[in-house]
Structures are given as C-alpha cells and as structure tokens.
Design an enzyme around this catalytic site. Structure first.
Site, PDB file in Angstrom:
ATOM      1  N   SER A   1       0.826  -1.213   0.000  1.00  0.00           N
ATOM      2  CA  SER A   1       0.000   0.000   0.000  1.00  0.00           C
ATOM      3  C   SER A   1       0.854   1.254   0.000  1.00  0.00           C
ATOM      4  CB  SER A   1      -0.886   0.080   1.243  1.00  0.00           C
ATOM      5  OG  SER A   1      -1.336  -1.165   1.638  1.00  0.00           O
TER       6      SER A   1
ATOM      7  N   GLU B   1      -4.871  -0.048  -8.659  1.00  0.00           N
ATOM      8  CA  GLU B   1      -3.901   1.031  -8.857  1.00  0.00           C
ATOM      9  C   GLU B   1      -2.583   0.399  -9.295  1.00  0.00           C
ATOM     10  OE1 GLU B   1      -2.554   4.948  -6.343  1.00  0.00           O
ATOM     11  OE2 GLU B   1      -2.643   3.076  -5.226  1.00  0.00           O
TER      12      GLU B   1
ATOM     13  N   HIS C   1      -1.756  -2.553  -6.866  1.00  0.00           N
ATOM     14  CA  HIS C   1      -2.356  -2.268  -5.558  1.00  0.00           C
ATOM     15  C   HIS C   1      -3.867  -2.476  -5.619  1.00  0.00           C
ATOM     16  CE1 HIS C   1      -3.279   0.939  -2.291  1.00  0.00           C
ATOM     17  NE2 HIS C   1      -3.273  -0.272  -1.790  1.00  0.00           N
TER      18      HIS C   1
ATOM     19  N   ASN D   1      -3.768   6.274  -1.767  1.00  0.00           N
ATOM     20  CA  ASN D   1      -3.602   6.411  -0.316  1.00  0.00           C
ATOM     21  C   ASN D   1      -2.941   7.728   0.074  1.00  0.00           C
ATOM     22  OD1 ASN D   1      -4.913   4.084   0.387  1.00  0.00           O
ATOM     23  ND2 ASN D   1      -3.077   2.832   0.437  1.00  0.00           N
TER      24      ASN D   1
HETATM   25  N1  LIG Z   1      -5.649  -5.106   4.286  1.00  0.00           N
HETATM   26  C1  LIG Z   1      -5.822  -4.082   3.477  1.00  0.00           C
HETATM   27  O1  LIG Z   1      -6.797  -3.336   3.583  1.00  0.00           O
HETATM   28  C2  LIG Z   1      -4.833  -3.819   2.371  1.00  0.00           C
HETATM   29  C3  LIG Z   1      -5.237  -3.079   1.252  1.00  0.00           C
HETATM   30  C4  LIG Z   1      -4.339  -2.873   0.206  1.00  0.00           C
HETATM   31  C5  LIG Z   1      -3.065  -3.380   0.295  1.00  0.00           C
HETATM   32  N2  LIG Z   1      -2.688  -4.081   1.409  1.00  0.00           N
HETATM   33  C6  LIG Z   1      -1.320  -4.615   1.432  1.00  0.00           C
HETATM   34  O2  LIG Z   1      -1.371  -5.997   1.125  1.00  0.00           O
HETATM   35  C7  LIG Z   1      -0.346  -6.688   1.801  1.00  0.00           C
HETATM   36  C8  LIG Z   1      -0.953  -7.811   2.620  1.00  0.00           C
HETATM   37  O3  LIG Z   1      -1.851  -7.263   3.544  1.00  0.00           O
HETATM   38  P1  LIG Z   1      -2.941  -8.156   4.294  1.00  0.00           P
HETATM   39  O4  LIG Z   1      -3.886  -7.236   4.912  1.00  0.00           O
HETATM   40  O5  LIG Z   1      -3.426  -9.219   3.387  1.00  0.00           O
HETATM   41  O6  LIG Z   1      -2.045  -8.835   5.440  1.00  0.00           O
HETATM   42  P2  LIG Z   1      -2.343 -10.175   6.237  1.00  0.00           P
HETATM   43  O7  LIG Z   1      -1.587 -10.066   7.483  1.00  0.00           O
HETATM   44  O8  LIG Z   1      -3.799 -10.465   6.284  1.00  0.00           O
HETATM   45  O9  LIG Z   1      -1.698 -11.294   5.324  1.00  0.00           O
HETATM   46  C9  LIG Z   1      -0.321 -11.428   5.090  1.00  0.00           C
HETATM   47  C10 LIG Z   1      -0.037 -12.888   4.832  1.00  0.00           C
HETATM   48  O10 LIG Z   1       1.281 -13.028   4.344  1.00  0.00           O
HETATM   49  C11 LIG Z   1       1.817 -14.205   4.889  1.00  0.00           C
HETATM   50  N3  LIG Z   1       3.265 -14.136   4.853  1.00  0.00           N
HETATM   51  C12 LIG Z   1       4.073 -13.356   5.593  1.00  0.00           C
HETATM   52  N4  LIG Z   1       5.363 -13.572   5.269  1.00  0.00           N
HETATM   53  C13 LIG Z   1       5.365 -14.504   4.299  1.00  0.00           C
HETATM   54  C14 LIG Z   1       6.378 -15.144   3.553  1.00  0.00           C
HETATM   55  N5  LIG Z   1       7.657 -14.864   3.769  1.00  0.00           N
HETATM   56  N6  LIG Z   1       6.022 -16.051   2.630  1.00  0.00           N
HETATM   57  C15 LIG Z   1       4.729 -16.350   2.419  1.00  0.00           C
HETATM   58  N7  LIG Z   1       3.728 -15.772   3.086  1.00  0.00           N
HETATM   59  C16 LIG Z   1       4.035 -14.867   4.033  1.00  0.00           C
HETATM   60  C17 LIG Z   1       1.256 -14.268   6.278  1.00  0.00           C
HETATM   61  O11 LIG Z   1       1.315 -15.573   6.811  1.00  0.00           O
HETATM   62  C18 LIG Z   1      -0.145 -13.747   6.084  1.00  0.00           C
HETATM   63  O12 LIG Z   1      -1.047 -14.811   5.829  1.00  0.00           O
HETATM   64  C19 LIG Z   1       0.394  -5.646   2.609  1.00  0.00           C
HETATM   65  O13 LIG Z   1       1.484  -5.198   1.856  1.00  0.00           O
HETATM   66  C20 LIG Z   1      -0.629  -4.548   2.774  1.00  0.00           C
HETATM   67  O14 LIG Z   1      -0.062  -3.276   2.963  1.00  0.00           O
HETATM   68  C21 LIG Z   1      -3.547  -4.323   2.428  1.00  0.00           C
END
Ligand SMILES: NC(=O)c1ccc[n+]([C@@H]2O[C@H](COP(=O)([O-])OP(=O)(O)OC[C@H]3O[C@@H](n4cnc5c(N)ncnc54)[C@H](O)[C@@H]3O)[C@@H](O)[C@H]2O)c1
Length: 698
Positions: A411, A444, A432, A482
């Site tokens: 993000s 995005e 994104h 964002n």
């Molecule tokens: N949640 C949101 O609203 C949102 C929106 C847009 C972008 N994002 C971005 O998306 C990304 C993920 O966010 P999220 O909310 O899904 O997080 P989350 O914590 O729900 O999920 C992350 C997952 O990645 C896994 N993981 C971590 N390290 C790993 C590795 N080395 N190998 C394989 N898997 C691994 C974890 O086990 C976990 O299941 C982040 O970069 C976040 O900034 C999130």
C-alpha cells in the site's frame, strides 16, 4: 470506407447490418442507414421480412455518448416508431450487447432472437439520464412495470437466458450462426398477422393497475441508495407514465423527462466519470500498440486478507492461480476463508453454488517457490514490511521464469527498492488492490522508475481482464490513492480534537453521498490495526510520526471497533448500526483538554471542506510532481477505491464544479495561515488560479 449500414437479401429476407465499430453505437448516420434499408425491404415485393443485426462483436450497444443531447435528425427521431408500425415483420438478431438505444431499437422490432452469451439492458441511469427512445414505455408493456422498473432503475445487464425467461427475447439461437438462425426465424414468422407490436400490448400493465402502490414502494426502496440523485426517480416516474398514459403521450412524457435530465448536473458528472475511468488506464508515454502479454496463469504470495481476495479475482475470471504461504496451517486457513467467502456469495444469491467448486479448483496451494516459478505473473501480498518484501523478491527473481511479471500489492512501500534486489527491474511494478480485493473495483498500478512499458501494458490488460477500473501512477509514499487519502484522515481526527464528534463528521459525509461515514468505516476495519502501526512507527520513524491520541485512548479502553461492540460508536448485538456513545464524547473531550485545545462548534460545511480540500491539495502536489498523469485519474480512483459518490464526479471534479480553483486557493491560503502543515497550498493551485484554469485542464 465501409458503409455504416449494409442491406443484403437472403432469399425472401432482407438483412440489415450495422457496421459502426467498435460497438455499433447509434451515431449520426446509423439510424438514417437503417431507415433507408427498411424502406428498401418494404418496397421490394420479394422481401417478406427483415432482420436487423450488428456486424462485428455486437448488436447496437447503445446511443453514442459523445452525441448525447445533440439535436437529432428527423429520421433519427422517428425511425423506431415507424419500424414498429411497418407492415413487414422485423426481427432483431442480438449478439454481444443490446443496451440503451440498442435495446430500444430491438423493442421496436416485432421479434427478438439472441445468442446465449448476449446481454440486454437499459443502463442510461448510470450516466444520469433515462432511456429516451421509448424504453421506459415499451419495456413495461413487455415484462410488466415492476420488472421494467427494476431493470431501468438498476441499469443492469440482463443475460440472454434471463431475457428469454422475462419475455424480452423470443428465442435463443445457436452462438455460431446468429444471422442464419435469425433468417430462418424470420421465414417462419413472415406470414403471421397481426404483427406483434410491443407498443400495442397492454395486458402486463394491468399488474400496476391492481397494485398502484408499487411506484411509491419502489421510491421508498431506493431512498438510501439513490439519495441526492434525480435520474433513478425520473425512471420510476416514466414507467408510471407508461401505465397511466396511452403510448404516444407516454413517449412525449418520457422525452420531456429525458430533456430535463440531460441538462442536469448529475449527468454532467456521471458522463465525466465514464470517460475518466477509461482514461485512467492510459499512460501518456506507453502507446496503445505496446506489446502486452496475455496472462494465462498467476501466483500470489501470502494467503492473508489481500492474498486470498486477489486469488479470488483471478479465479473469478477463469485464470488459474497458485497461492504460496509460509506454512501449511496458514495456507489451509487462508484458502478455507476464500471458500467461505464464495459460500457467502452463493447464499446471498450473487453467485451460482455450482461455481464454488469450479473456482476453488482454479486455486492451487503452494509451499515452495519452485511450484510457482512457471506462472506468468506473481503478486506479493505479505506483511507490509520492506525487509520481508525484499527477501521475497530475491527468491522470486531466482524462481520465476524469465518473462514473468513480478508485482507487489504494497500500500505504501517503495517499489523501486523491491525492483532493485532483482536482476529484472523492468519487470517489476505495483499492483495495488483495495480491500476486499474481490469486491473493490479499483486496481492502482504503480510504475517504478525502471518498470518497462510492456510490463505496464501487461498489467493494464490484466486489470481489465479482472474487471477492474485501472489507474496508473508513479512511485511515491502511498502512491496516488492512499497518499491523497491521508490528509482526509488527518483532518477527520483534527476536527474531533477541535470540537466536532464522530457522529457529526459521519453524518456530513453520509449526506454528501458516501455509503458510510469515515468513522464507521474505521470501526468496521478495526481500530487495533492502525493502533499497532502507530506504535511501530513511533519507534521506527519518530520524525514523521503523527500521533492520534483519540484513537489510542479508545483502543486502550478496549474499544476496537465493530468486533468488540464499540469503537468510535457503540454497536448492539447483531446490529451494525453505529450509535453515538456519550462515553466516546467524554474521552474526546478529555483528550482535547489534555492537548490544551479549547473546543468550539464546527459547522457542517467546514467539516466537508476540511476533509476534501486537504486531499485536493495533496492531489495537486502529486500532479505537480508528475506522479499522477491527470486530474481525472484522482477522480476515478476516489470513486472506485474509497466510495466517493460517483454522481459528484470525483474529488477534483467536485472542487472544480462547486468551489472553483480560485476559491480553493483562497481557502487553502487561509487555513495554511491558521493551521500550517499540510495546508501549504500546492504551487499548481496558485498557477491554475492565476491562469484562470480548472483542475480538469491538468
Ligand atoms: N488489508 C488491506 O486493507 C490492504 C489493502 C491494500 C493493500 N494491502 C497490502 O497488502 C499486503 C498484505 O496485507 P494483508 O492485509 O493481506 O495482510 P495479512 O496479514 O492479512 O496477510 C499477510 C499474509 O502473508 C503471509 N506471509 C508473511 N510472510 C510470508 C512469507 N515470507 N512467505 C509467504 N507468506 C508470508 C502471512 O502468513 C499472512 O497470511 C500488505 O502489503 C498490505 O499493505 C492491504
């Protein structure tokens, strides 16, 4: 140049084909061409019936939006009504889309046949108008006023099999032989008299005479969804007129309502958004003919909230996707959640239950990088931590095939830093998605310093395939969406610190047209997540850290949002309504006291302007830096990523059309004097004001 409309005899059947690519819109010349062909068929004694169809990939997909509201030729005004009254039958042969003016044309034919993949509908309401070519008068006569209202007010596309069940289409014909089947159908019905004319039908109208309350019931039903809008209500008025007036008077009434709407602000904004969404995917230095890879397979790293949702996006359009996690337990949990989400959709009726297993079969679990190496694109969606992401990009660089695209769903983090650890920075970019990824329309695309043009073109093409509204921007902290949203969030907390309360801010934004107020959205997402981020940032980056003492105090009092039954608002068991809570008011007042702030009454207009203008200012800075390509990209992103009301045209359109750049400039200067910080006006705004220009000129 090929003719816009061609006419050819197939035995005793005259076949009229519209050739106005890409979608056979009813541009000037098309109605005239059809009319001329109809007259040929009428005057030829050897012709018993006619078929009206579209060349290329569609029937007539609609009016030509570019010419909307312009004076029509006399033929364009009358051809449909005359066709309906003709003494030889005309059969509409539909493939692709018959939308708006296209379906209205088909409704004036005496019969309609369609291939199974065709879609029909009257989507005019989506650009703030109503079907002005008889659609509101004929559709109710064909399917009944209740169904017609539902279709016209929602503007939804109806698949051919459903259209057949509703009686809009008479026969479904084989996908690969539309014209042949339509000609055969025309031969079969060529002797039937009297001709079935939709305009003459009245049996279905009886439904409304028996239930005159149905129109008010519909008005009530759309009250929340259509607040601040005019067109959906005029659609209902027009259908009501179909019941109370004879056809000719009803058509005149429809025309008058149409003329009123087409001059209104709503259609101006909605038409602008229609174009803004198309433009946002275009990158000035990436020409149309840039080679774009076809993505046939994909991989997602991380099966968390976003990873699972992104995998669903691929499976939903039939692209096989592998999902990689750190361990089997987390992976199983992540995929079980995906399945649960599909089951919920099926239960709600938005998905066929039979599709659950089909879509799940497209999602393959993976625990090693070797397993994902052969896919065309990989999207990393692990924790928001640059070191973790860099490690993953190193592994992907080793594992992925030579031409694979390497993308991150970050993000905020630096795409260039991730690209730099690979041997192929030209193939790295940001994709994104917004949460929930399978629901939110915005994608995005973030272009790194070294991202290749083909990589961008590939991601744009993929985004469209995933049915997303695609916006492209450059790399900066928070990217376009964002980064422009952060000042809004800062202001919403500043307002409550100074004297407002969450319920006031939320009401102002709800009334403006957002589906939910920003504080209620915070409660839905959970206050603990941003709390944890603040705790971390305070340690890691104290110089740029902005405290949020009110949210901190709420979390520390155990108020985590909806999930704990209380956040900025109070929630009752099994009820998602946010109720104002005196305890929150007390916490807020006590924080204000500790901060030494003398609270004051803040007007609703100030609430709205502080939230939106702080973001307008940031967007102007991004435009100035060249990270955003055009002002309308901001609008496309705010509408599809943040729920900004579409009929207000988007953030920048709103600023242009309600305040205008000079007033925006004056307000920013005033507030910069008062509050400092992010209110420092973008130079671009001063420049535009001095030049007498608008944001839309950028
Ligand atoms: N949640 C949101 O609203 C949102 C929106 C847009 C972008 N994002 C971005 O998306 C990304 C993920 O966010 P999220 O909310 O899904 O997080 P989350 O914590 O729900 O999920 C992350 C997952 O990645 C896994 N993981 C971590 N390290 C790993 C590795 N080395 N190998 C394989 N898997 C691994 C974890 O086990 C976990 O299941 C982040 O970069 C976040 O900034 C999130």
């Amino acid at each position: 140049m090929p003719e816009l409309v061609s006419y050819k005899k197939h035995g005793a059947i005259g076949v009229i084909t519209v050739n106005n690519p890409p979608v056979n819109a009813l541009s000037p010349g098309v109605p005239e061409g059809i009319y001329e062909s109809l007259l040929k068929g009428l005057s030829d004694p050897a012709v018993k019936a006619m078929v009206l169809t579209g060349g290329g990939r569609s029937f007539i997909a609609g009016a030509d939006i570019k010419h909307l509201g312009q004076q029509k030729s006399p033929v364009a005004m009358k051809w449909r009504d005359e066709m309906e009254r003709m003494e030889k039958p005309v059969v509409a042969a539909i493939h692709g889309f018959a939308l708006g003016g296209g379906l209205e044309s088909a409704l004036c034919c005496h019969y309609r046949v369609a291939v199974p993949s065709a879609k029909v509908g009257l989507p005019e309401v989506l650009i703030g108008i109503l079907p002005g070519g008889g659609g509101t008068q004929r559709l109710p006569r064909l399917v009944g006023p209740k169904t017609a209202m539902e279709l016209i007010v929602s503007g939804r596309h109806v698949p051919a099999p459903e259209a057949k069940a509703l009686g809009i289409v008479d026969e479904i014909v084989p996908e690969n032989d539309l014209v042949g089947a339509a000609v055969a159908f025309a031969e079969k019905i060529s002797g039937v008299r009297p001709l079935p004319r939709v305009g003459d039908k009245s049996d279905k109208l009886a439904e409304a005479k028996a239930d005159p309350g149905m129109f008010d019931a519909m008005r009530k039903k759309i009250e929340r969804r259509a607040r601040n809008q005019v067109a959906p209500y005029r659609c209902i008025d027009a259908v009501e007129a179909a019941v109370s007036l004879p056809l000719e008077k009803g058509l005149a009434h429809e025309r008058a309502l149409f003329d009123e709407l087409r001059q209104g602000e709503e259609t101006g904004a909605l038409k602008y958004v229609f174009y803004a969404e198309r433009e946002a995917a275009k990158v000035p230095d990436v020409p149309r003919e840039t080679k774009a890879q076809d993505i046939r397979s994909a991989a997602v790293i991380g099966a968390g909230t976003m990873g699972g949702g992104i995998a669903m996006c691929f499976a939903n359009v039939g692209i096989p996707v592998k999902v990689l996690e750190r361990d089997k337990e987390t992976l199983d949990k992540g995929l079980a959640k995906v399945k649960r989400n599909y089951e919920i959709s099926a239960k709600r009726g938005s998905m066929d239950p039979a599709d659950i297993s089909k879509r799940m079969a497209l999602i393959t679990p993976a625990l090693s990088y070797e397993e994902v190496g052969d896919t065309d694109i990989v999207i990393e969606a692990v924790f928001e931590n640059l070191d973790v992401k860099k490690e993953i990009f190193k592994k992907l660089d080793k594992a992925m095939k030579a031409d694979a695209v390497l993308a991150s769903n970050t993000s905020t983090l630096d795409i260039d830093a991730m690209a730099a650890v690979t041997s192929r920075p030209a193939q790295v970019l940001g994709t994104h998605f917004f949460s929930p990824a399978n629901v939110m329309k915005l994608l995005e695309i973030v272009r790194g310093e070294k991202t290749g043009k083909e990589t961008i073109a590939t991601a744009v093409k993929l985004g469209k395939r995933l049915e997303k509204v695609v916006g492209v921007c450059g790399n900066c902290d928070g990217f376009l969406a964002n980064r422009t949203r952060i000042p809004f969030k800062i202001e919403m907390m500043a307002l409550v610190e100074e004297g407002s309360l969450p319920e006031q801010v939320d009401k102002v934004m709800y009334d403006f047209g957002y589906p939910m107020g920003p504080f209620a959205v915070g409660d839905l997402a959970g206050l603990d997540i941003s709390y944890a981020t603040r705790q971390r940032r305070a340690k890691e980056d104290p110089a740029n850290f902005r405290a949020d003492p009110i949210s901190d105090a709420l979390v520390e009092a155990g108020r985590l949002g909806q999930k704990s039954g209380a956040g900025y608002f109070l929630y009752k068991e099994g009820d998602r309504t946010p109720y104002p809570d005196p305890e929150v008011a007390e916490i807020i007042q006590s924080v204000s006291r500790q901060m030494g702030v003398k609270r004051r009454a803040i007007g609703d207009e100030e609430v709205l302007h502080r939230l939106l203008l702080s973001s307008v200012n940031e967007a102007a800075k991004i435009l100035e830096e060249g990270i955003a390509y055009r002002s309308s990209d901001v609008d496309a992103m705010w509408i599809n990523g943040f729920g900004f009301p579409r009929y207000r045209g988007g953030l920048m359109y709103w600023a242009d059309h309600t305040l205008g750049v000079p007033k925006v400039r004056d307000t920013l200067h005033e507030w910069y004097g008062k509050y400092g910080g992010h209110w420092k006006p973008a130079k671009l705004i001063d420049d535009l004001a001095n030049a007498g220009k608008a944001f839309s000129d950028v």
